[in-house]
Every structure is written in C-alpha cells, then in structure tokens.
Design an enzyme around this catalytic site. Structure first.
Site, PDB file in Angstrom:
ATOM      1  N   HIS A 228       0.818  -1.225   0.000  1.00 48.67           N
ATOM      2  CA  HIS A 228       0.000   0.000   0.000  1.00 48.67           C
ATOM      3  C   HIS A 228       0.844   1.265   0.000  1.00 48.67           C
ATOM      4  CE1 HIS A 228       0.097   0.897   4.430  1.00 48.67           C
ATOM      5  NE2 HIS A 228       0.161  -0.407   4.570  1.00 48.67           N
TER       6      HIS A 228
ATOM      7  N   ASP B 140       5.774   1.171   7.131  1.00 52.29           N
ATOM      8  CA  ASP B 140       4.376   0.795   6.856  1.00 52.29           C
ATOM      9  C   ASP B 140       3.719   1.808   5.914  1.00 52.29           C
ATOM     10  OD1 ASP B 140       1.833  -0.209   6.940  1.00 52.29           O
ATOM     11  OD2 ASP B 140       1.428   0.416   9.000  1.00 52.29           O
TER      12      ASP B 140
ATOM     13  N   GLU C 104      -5.342   1.974   2.344  1.00 53.17           N
ATOM     14  CA  GLU C 104      -5.247   0.762   3.187  1.00 53.17           C
ATOM     15  C   GLU C 104      -5.501   1.107   4.648  1.00 53.17           C
ATOM     16  OE1 GLU C 104      -3.236  -2.492   5.576  1.00 53.17           O
ATOM     17  OE2 GLU C 104      -2.974  -0.346   5.652  1.00 53.17           O
TER      18      GLU C 104
ATOM     19  N   HIS D  50       2.682   3.173  13.220  1.00 54.91           N
ATOM     20  CA  HIS D  50       1.604   4.167  13.124  1.00 54.91           C
ATOM     21  C   HIS D  50       1.915   5.456  13.882  1.00 54.91           C
ATOM     22  CE1 HIS D  50      -1.813   1.336  11.565  1.00 54.91           C
ATOM     23  NE2 HIS D  50      -0.787   1.466  10.733  1.00 54.91           N
TER      24      HIS D  50
HETATM   25 ZN    ZN Z   1       0.447  -1.453   6.386  1.00 54.69          ZN
END
Ligand code: ZN
Length: 406
Positions: free
Chosen positions: A201, A213, A245, A368
């Site tokens: 993604h 990520d 995503e 995150h």
């Molecule tokens: Zn991810």
C-alpha cells in the site's frame, strides 16, 4: 493517509517510474471514491487533566454544534461497548468510556452515539499508545478519542469504585468525500488469462510518514518491477500499489469488488507485502491454510517458509486475520498470503533467540507514529524480504499454467 501532498507525490513517483517501462507493462490507475478527514484541534480533559496519550481518531466528526467543547461525566461502558445494551441509562449527555476490542472503533462510536453520549473515549486493551480510524462515516458517529491502557487505569479505578469523574472533550474536524488512486502494472508478456498478483500500500496513517508501513513494501515492489523487465514470463505478473489501506483496506477492497467473474478467475494468487523492515523484526509468514482460505494459499505459505529455511533463517507464523490487503482476495476466492516483519506486537524470548533484537518491545516501536521514518528500518530484513518478493514474482511467473492450478 491519502490526498496529502506526500501521498500524491508517492503515487506520482510510482507511476513515473513505471512509465519508463511502458513497453513491458500495461500501466493503469484506478481512482475510487473515498472519504478523507482532518482534525484541526483537539482537547480531552478527564478529572481536569489531559491524558498524555489522548488522540482523536481519524475520520472522527467534530464535537457538537460545529466544534464546541462538550462536558459530562465519564461513564464506564460494559463489555466492549459494541452493543447498545452495554450502555447504562445515564450515558445520555455523558462521555462514554469504552474498552478496545471485539468490534471496530466505528461500531463503538455509533453505539455510543445511539445511546446519547456526547463524545467517546476508547482505551487500549494492551500496552502502548494507539490510534485508529472510525472508518466509513455514519450519522451515529460522535467525536471519539483513543487513550492508552496506562492512562485509563486510574479512571477505571475511580469509576469502578463509584466515584464521579468529570470530563470534557473538544474536536474541531471535518470529514469529506474525495477520491484516491490505486496503481496497477501488468506485464504485456505472459499468458494474460493467468496472472500472479502482488501488492503493497502506497498510503500511510496520518500520524506519520509510514516508511516501514508501507514504504518498504511499496518501494521493494517498484524495484522488483524495474528488474522483472529483464525476463520473459510465462504467466502475466500484475503489481498493485493500493491506496486507502490505513482507512480500512479501501483500495484493495474496491479493486476486487470491480472485477467481473472472468477477471477474478484470471488472478491465480495474491501476495501481500506490508511492513518488511521492522526495526525489531521477526520473519513472519501469514499462516494461510487451505482449510480456511482458497486452495493454493497454503502452498504459498509453505514455499515462503522453505525459502527462509533455505537462507538459514528462522520464521514464525502469524494469523492471517484480515489486517492487510489480502483480505478482499481471499474472501472472493483468490488464494493469498504474504510476509511481514511485525507491527505493535511484543517480541518474545523465543523470538529473540530466533531473530535477535529486544525482548518485550514492539517489533516496530514506531508503528503508526511520526517516528516511522528512514531511521526506523532494519535494512538487513528489508533486503532479504525484497529478495523474497523478487524470487516469488519470478517463480510464479515461470510456473506453467498447470502448476499454477495447484
Ligand atoms: Zn500497512
């Protein structure tokens, strides 16, 4: 997060890089409707103090009347607050205090809204800070924060002993309809009726740049795509860079939903590459069995583990539980699988023995968060996993049709 300058630049970069190989790939982009939210200002006070970990959820509506603070007692919700019956009668006009788990943050926010709460605070059920998204907007959503389990403890103690805990919440935000874009590149060579597909993604959470990520998956895929051009393929190879995503697997979901039956059948396998260089990594293979997933998933899983073993590396299985873009494929009958290196989970002693690293810490301590930047990567893990992507793209591209039918 999509529609930010960073995400648009990422999409442009991927597209422009692929365009140099226009002779080899059919390149397309697929724009789909999505919602985007911005949080401009936020403040949560509980018992006159601001919990350190408090963070407004993505796609949260503002507090009422366009952005005024709301006040009320903090009310402890039963169970996980997924059901309206979990909300005591004095929830009306109050701020609901809800445990994470079982249902989505959006479901909790809706249930709290239906029960008459003026705001909701969801507390983590595990260690560490967390954020999340309410997902697709609902008229029942109310302004919603997340806080850590550590911050929640003293409020829980007070509420459980029957004390009144006053709170106030303020969120200035908006949520609006927009569009975002998947990029797809398919080899012009190879049997166009039998494709092997792989993806990562291109978006990140809005809290940070998302280099692990999923910059690691996106960029490794792009690099492999530029090298595959040196090979003739028997089966077509289709790369995807998904958008949205982090807002709930929006891009991959939309993509699969738009496939006709015959197009669906052409995709013989989907391989997911999300988070390949976690600083405290483990070599994780999705435990995708044929019993629970379309046939072929397990063969892929076993080939991944064989690959790590052949390189003298250990691996662990992790649940194949719908947390990334493979989900839409497997629920629509397409075999799938993938690898990762770990997100917010805690590394065990056994895993330290297998992979090194630090016991008791997250695989990715910047998961995150703002610090998921270039200094957040383990380059050794990234390199090996990029080789995994390349090897498997090539392996499935040269297998004959018969072998692809498992
Ligand atoms: Zn991810």
């Amino acid at each position: 997060m999509y529609c930010t300058k960073g995400h648009l630049s990422t999409i442009d970069y991927i597209y422009a890089t692929l365009l140099e190989f226009e002779d080899y790939y059919e390149i397309s982009n697929q724009t789909f409707p999505a919602v985007v939210g911005s949080v401009f200002e936020q403040k949560l006070l509980i018992a006159d103090k601001q919990p350190k970990s408090a963070r407004a959820m993505s796609l949260t509506p503002p507090t009422k009347n366009g952005k005024q603070a709301v006040f009320g007692p903090l009310i402890l919700v039963a169970n996980e607050g997924c059901d309206t019956s979990d909300y005591p009668s004095n929830t009306k006009g109050a701020i609901a205090f809800i445990k994470r788990g079982v249902c989505t943050f959006g479901d909790k926010s809706s249930a709290a809204g239906k029960a008459g709460a003026v705001a909701a605070v969801i507390y983590n059920n595990a260690q560490g800070d967390f954020g999340g998204t309410l997902g697709a907007p609902s008229k029942d959503h109310i302004a919603t924060f997340g806080i850590s389990n550590e911050d929640a403890q003293s409020y829980l103690k007070d509420l459980e002993s029957g004390k009144t805990v006053d709170a106030s919440a303020y969120i200035d935000s908006n949520v609006r309809e927009t569009g975002t874009t998947n990029i797809i590149a398919q080899t012009k060579g190879g049997d166009q009726e039998n494709c092997v597909m792989l993806g990562g993604h291109s978006d990140s959470v809005d809290a940070g740049p998302g280099i692990n990520d999923d910059g690691t998956g996106s960029l490794a895929l792009l690099e492999i795509a530029t090298h595959l051009v040196n090979y003739d393929v028997n089966n077509c190879v289709r790369f995807a860079w998904w958008a949205g995503e982090e807002e709930g697997l929006l891009g991959s979901d939309y993509y699969v939903s738009q496939l006709t039956e015959s197009e669906n059948l052409k995709i013989r396998l989907f391989m997911d590459y999300d988070m390949l260089a976690s600083p405290n990594y483990a070599y994780q293979v999705y435990d995708a069995t044929n019993k629970a997933n379309p046939t072929g998933s397990e063969e892929l899983r076993d080939l991944y583990t064989d690959y790590y073993a052949s390189k003298g590396q250990n691996f662990t299985y992790i649940p194949f539980d719908g947390r990334s873009d493979y989900q839409a494929f497997i629920v629509n009958g397409i075999p799938g699988g993938g690898i990762a290196t770990g997100a917010e989970g805690v590394k065990t002693k056994e895993e330290v023995e297998k992979f090194g690293g630090v016991e008791g810490e997250w695989y990715d301590h910047c998961y995150h968060q703002l610090c998921d930047n270039l200094s957040n990567l383990n380059y050794e893990a990234w390199e090996l996993n990029a080789k995994v992507i390349g090897f498997f793209a090539l392996l499935y591209s040269i297998r004959t049709d018969k072998q692809l039918s498992w």
